[in-house]
Write an enzyme that holds these catalytic residues in place. Structure first.
Site, short mmCIF file in Angstrom:
data_model
loop_
_atom_site.label_atom_id
_atom_site.label_comp_id
_atom_site.label_asym_id
_atom_site.label_seq_id
_atom_site.Cartn_x
_atom_site.Cartn_y
_atom_site.Cartn_z
N HIS A 1 -17.06 2.56 12.60
CA HIS A 1 -18.33 3.44 12.53
C HIS A 1 -18.66 4.03 13.84
O HIS A 1 -19.17 5.05 14.05
CB HIS A 1 -19.55 2.58 12.20
N GLY B 1 -23.17 -6.26 7.96
CA GLY B 1 -23.02 -5.79 9.03
C GLY B 1 -23.64 -4.32 9.30
O GLY B 1 -23.84 -3.86 8.25
N GLN C 1 -25.54 4.18 12.21
CA GLN C 1 -25.95 4.04 10.86
C GLN C 1 -27.62 4.33 10.90
O GLN C 1 -28.18 4.39 9.84
CB GLN C 1 -25.76 2.89 9.97
N HIS D 1 -14.51 -2.56 9.96
CA HIS D 1 -15.25 -1.69 9.50
C HIS D 1 -16.47 -1.14 10.31
O HIS D 1 -16.78 0.16 10.55
CB HIS D 1 -15.82 -2.26 8.28
N GLU D 2 -17.06 -2.09 11.12
CA GLU D 2 -18.19 -1.44 12.02
C GLU D 2 -17.69 -0.96 13.22
O GLU D 2 -18.08 0.16 13.54
CB GLU D 2 -18.91 -2.85 12.52
N CYS E 1 -20.45 0.24 1.91
CA CYS E 1 -20.90 0.51 3.12
C CYS E 1 -22.26 0.88 2.87
O CYS E 1 -22.44 1.68 1.78
CB CYS E 1 -20.03 1.82 3.63
N LEU E 2 -23.33 0.57 3.46
CA LEU E 2 -24.58 0.91 3.23
C LEU E 2 -24.96 2.32 3.35
O LEU E 2 -25.97 2.78 2.70
CB LEU E 2 -25.44 0.02 4.16
O1 GNR Z 1 -22.50 -4.76 3.80
C1 GNR Z 1 -21.44 -4.40 3.90
N1 GNR Z 1 -20.79 -5.28 3.32
C2 GNR Z 1 -19.14 -5.05 3.45
C3 GNR Z 1 -18.29 -5.39 2.49
C4 GNR Z 1 -17.17 -5.34 2.89
C5 GNR Z 1 -16.47 -4.76 3.90
C6 GNR Z 1 -17.28 -4.21 4.88
C7 GNR Z 1 -18.56 -4.33 4.51
S1 GNR Z 1 -19.88 -3.92 5.85
C8 GNR Z 1 -21.26 -3.36 4.64
C9 GNR Z 1 -22.35 -2.99 5.77
C10 GNR Z 1 -22.16 -1.68 6.20
O2 GNR Z 1 -21.78 -0.78 5.87
N2 GNR Z 1 -21.74 -1.84 7.44
O3 GNR Z 1 -21.34 -0.72 8.09
NI NI Z 2 -20.25 0.61 6.81
#
Ligand code: GNR
Ligand code: NI
Length: 171
Positions: free
Chosen positions: A141, A46, A51, A137-138, A95-96
């Site tokens: 953000h 995601g 980001q 999670h997204e 999270c990236l």
């Molecule tokens: O790549 C991602 N893997 C992930 C794994 C578990 C829960 C959420 C994520 S999202 C993350 C990519 C990211 O940082 N998206 O904002």
């Molecule tokens: Ni993230």
């Protein structure tokens, strides 16, 4: 199409509340394409627009898991969680924007999200499992919220210190 640089903690843009998308034009589609390319390149499941420094309420997701029927490209514009389960689930998140760290986070196990497509059409989608985690999670953000905000202060401080130090060394 281009891979864009991903902002890393403690970039202040990751803490800003983003603006709703109001124009559904070719520039939006180009941003979406760049987000997919950036996400697949990383790789991640995601990516939220802030980001890559685009301060708009825009998300792309692809679980990219042949075993998971929820896999495939998902674009969510101006998403809103309209319902969530009482039941929660604990899963490991990364999270990236916080590379190389992984922690368990507890969230509602199921969510219903209302959003617009890149063409401006309204969709309501119910999600469970990994997709539900990723959507939450997204969407966080878009409000400047990171998953480390749900950790104990000890763990969060440890992560913040690590990235403050990295930024000092890099800067
Ligand atoms: O790549 C991602 N893997 C992930 C794994 C578990 C829960 C959420 C994520 S999202 C993350 C990519 C990211 O940082 N998206 O904002
Ligand atoms: Ni993230």
């Amino acid at each position: 199409m281009s891979v864009r640089p991903i902002l890393i903690l403690p970039d202040p843009r990751l803490r800003q509340v983003t603006e709703p998308v109001t124009v559904f034009d070719d520039a939006l589609k180009k941003t979406v394409e760049d987000m997919f390319e950036t996400m697949y390149d990383a790789p991640g499941i995601g990516l939220a627009a802030p980001q890559i420094g685009v301060m708009k309420r825009l998300i792309v997701i692809d679980l990219a898991d042949p075993e998971n029927p929820d896999s495939g490209k998902i674009v969510m514009v101006n998403p809103e969680i309209v319902a969530m389960s009482e039941e929660t689930e604990i899963t490991e998140e990364g999270c990236l924007s916080i590379p190389e760290f992984y922690y368990e986070v507890e969230r509602p196990a199921e969510v219903t999200v209302r959003f617009l497509t890149a063409e401006g059409e309204e969709v309501t989608r119910h999600a469970t499992g990994r997709l539900a985690v990723c959507m939450q999670h997204e969407i966080d953000h878009l409000d400047g919220v990171l998953y480390i905000d749900y950790l104990s202060r000890l763990k969060r401080d440890r992560v913040n210190k690590k990235f403050q130090k990295r930024a000092r060394l890099a800067g």
